[in-house]
Scaffold this active site. Structure first.
Site, mmCIF file in Angstrom:
data_model
loop_
_atom_site.group_PDB
_atom_site.id
_atom_site.type_symbol
_atom_site.label_atom_id
_atom_site.label_comp_id
_atom_site.label_asym_id
_atom_site.label_seq_id
_atom_site.Cartn_x
_atom_site.Cartn_y
_atom_site.Cartn_z
ATOM 1 N N ILE A 132 -12.097 65.110 -24.575
ATOM 2 C CA ILE A 132 -11.737 65.553 -23.220
ATOM 3 C C ILE A 132 -10.206 65.628 -23.116
ATOM 4 O O ILE A 132 -9.530 64.630 -23.348
ATOM 5 C CB ILE A 132 -12.250 64.554 -22.144
ATOM 6 C CG1 ILE A 132 -13.751 64.330 -22.289
ATOM 7 C CG2 ILE A 132 -11.898 65.022 -20.748
ATOM 8 C CD1 ILE A 132 -14.299 63.252 -21.359
ATOM 9 N N LYS A 199 -7.258 52.462 -22.439
ATOM 10 C CA LYS A 199 -7.205 53.880 -22.060
ATOM 11 C C LYS A 199 -6.750 54.030 -20.605
ATOM 12 O O LYS A 199 -5.984 54.935 -20.283
ATOM 13 C CB LYS A 199 -8.583 54.518 -22.256
ATOM 14 C CG LYS A 199 -9.008 54.553 -23.729
ATOM 15 C CD LYS A 199 -10.477 54.882 -23.850
ATOM 16 C CE LYS A 199 -10.931 54.898 -25.290
ATOM 17 N NZ LYS A 199 -12.398 54.965 -25.407
#
Ligand SMILES: NC(=O)c1ccc[n+]([C@@H]2O[C@H](COP(=O)([O-])OP(=O)(O)OC[C@H]3O[C@@H](n4cnc5c(N)ncnc54)[C@H](OP(=O)(O)O)[C@@H]3O)[C@@H](O)[C@H]2O)c1
Length: 433
Positions: A132, A199
């Site tokens: 992504i 993340k």
């Protein structure tokens, strides 16, 4: 440089992702992009590999010090020595592409500054959510006032919760993830929320232009979630015509009045929310901006090919920049937005607890909850989830409560845990607002 001039790449690491990138570059992909794989460094030369390539070494210096190499692709993983290698690449005037969330989440600001100082590029799209292109999306929304980003950023946890939704317990769901290659034997990095936390630190830094590190983020894993929670979630409110809920491990960064609230935790999310239908090993990020409104990006968040896709995308862009003699507009991280105390944020939620099957247990638990200011909305028990705790048969109770700060919830859970009417540890699950 001409747009067709070859760019030489040195690859550090040739494991799951590195071998995917090597295959891409040695195949038609590298040829078409005029990108040549010059050297590869690994840890153990004696390991059997499918890669047929003559310039493979276990001496990283041969790659880092090669004056003909323009770009280093770091795919070793872990904070050290990868950090040192990236810094050395910059010192030697080379651009760096990496998938290393451990390094980027802890050293983003200093590495960006160093790259800028040396007029080289630093790209790390693959460090968050695999295929992504979330970093490009967030960079593309630079003028936007992003209010909140909520992600499903760990494929293993999402896969485990998806199996639990079908009735499996945590252990079996985890075994299934391990058999499919989604989870390591040492699974706590994923199921404990720490991978998603790294993340989220990267995402939060980019949306706030403030250096955020993982240790500033509240983190709770999914190891305490049971099939009872998934069952309760899917049915909750449906009798009143509501959609019901899914349980998801959410990683969220929210800007409220110039403070950034950050958390990774399992939460109940309405089934009609776009993130609720993101299942199995898939990742997704839901962005809420003041001008752009809500946006969802979804895809495969890990694995050889999806991660290779993100690394290669960075590599092609960095190669183009080099040929044009331009350096990319790297994030600045020059703001200083305060990190809010997540324990003071109020959320609706429920307490799940195992009450001893003797008269007065429920009223004792209610007394403790009332003492801590809990306003109970409703409570239920499901006989089919009857279980044994410390040799006693119990039917877990679920008590839904009005919004409370987590600080208060923690105190109440502790008090409940100390009561001789409560067996084992009570558990609190929040509703995502
Ligand atoms: N796997 C995924 O799905 C995924 C997804 C997103 C991001 N990432 C990130 O991508 C990076 C690579 O992950 P991976 O799964 O490909 O790791 P991996 O399979 O464990 O491969 C690591 C590679 O690095 C080499 N290596 C380790 N220490 C080294 C050293 N000191 N010097 C030289 N080479 C060394 C290993 O050599 P040997 O082959 O000799 O052991 C191996 O080739 C990590 O930062 C990870 O977080 C991975």
């Amino acid at each position: 440089m001409n747009m067709k001039d070859p760019i030489n790449v040195g690859l550090l690491g040739c494991g799951t992702v590195g071998s995917g990138v090597a295959d891409y570059l040695l195949g038609t992909g590298g040829e078409k992009a005029h990108i040549r794989l010059s050297r590869v460094a690994v840890a153990d030369l004696s390991k059997a590999r499918e890669l047929h390539f003559e310039y493979i070494t276990n001496d990283v210096n041969e790659v880092l010090e090669d004056p003909d190499i323009h770009i280093i692709v770091e795919l070793i993983g872990g904070e050290n020595p990868a950090l040192k290698y990236i810094q050395r690449a910059f010192e030697n005037g080379k651009s760096v592409v990496t998938a290393n969330k451990a390094v980027v989440s802890r050293h983003m600001k200093e590495l960006l500054e160093e790259a800028r100082r040396r007029s080289v590029n630093f790209a790390f799209e693959a460090s968050v959510a695999g295929s992504i292109p979330i970093i490009r999306v967030l960079r593309g929304l630079r003028g936007e006032k992003i209010r909140k980003v909520t992600g499903i950023l760990n494929g293993t946890s999402n896969y485990v919760l998806s199996r639990m939704e079908e009735g499996m317990d945590f252990e079996h769901a985890l075994r299934s993830a391990q058999l499919k290659g989604f989870a390591e034997a040492e699974h706590l990095l994923d199921t404990g929320g720490f991978d998603a936390r790294d993340k989220l630190a990267i995402v939060a830094s980019l949306i706030s232009n403030t250096p955020v590190t993982p240790n500033q983020i509240y983190c709770e894993g999914i190891t305490e979630v049971t099939p009872i929670d998934l069952d309760f979630a899917s049915k909750y409110g449906t009798e009143e015509g509501d959609s019901g809920y899914a349980v998801k491990s959410l990683a969220s960064a929210e800007l409220v009045e110039e403070q950034l609230f950050l958390y990774v935790y399992p939460a109940l999310i309405r089934k009609d929310h776009p993130l609720a239908s993101v299942r199995n090993e898939r990742n997704a990020v839901y962005i809420e901006g003041e001008y752009c409104g809500p946006q969802l990006v979804e895809g495969l968040g890990a694995g050889r090919r999806p991660t290779t896709s993100a690394v290669v995308s960075d590599l092609l862009r960095v190669a183009d920049c080099l040929r044009q003699g331009i350096s990319e507009d790297l994030p600045q991280l020059e703001s200083n937005i305060r990190i809010g105390d997540i324990r003071k944020v109020t959320r609706r939620g429920y307490v799940r607890m195992n009450l001893r099957h003797v008269p007065g247990s429920l009223s004792e638990a209610s007394r403790i909850l009332a003492q801590h200011g809990f306003n109970i909305e409703d409570s239920l028990q499901r006989r089919r989830f009857r279980t044994q705790v410390n040799g006693e048969t119990v039917i877990p109770d679920i008590v839904t409560v009005e919004p409370l700060s987590y600080e208060i919830v923690e105190e109440a859970l502790e008090a409940l845990g100390e009561s001789d009417r409560v067996l084992g540890r009570p558990f609190f699950l929040r509703f995502e607002s």
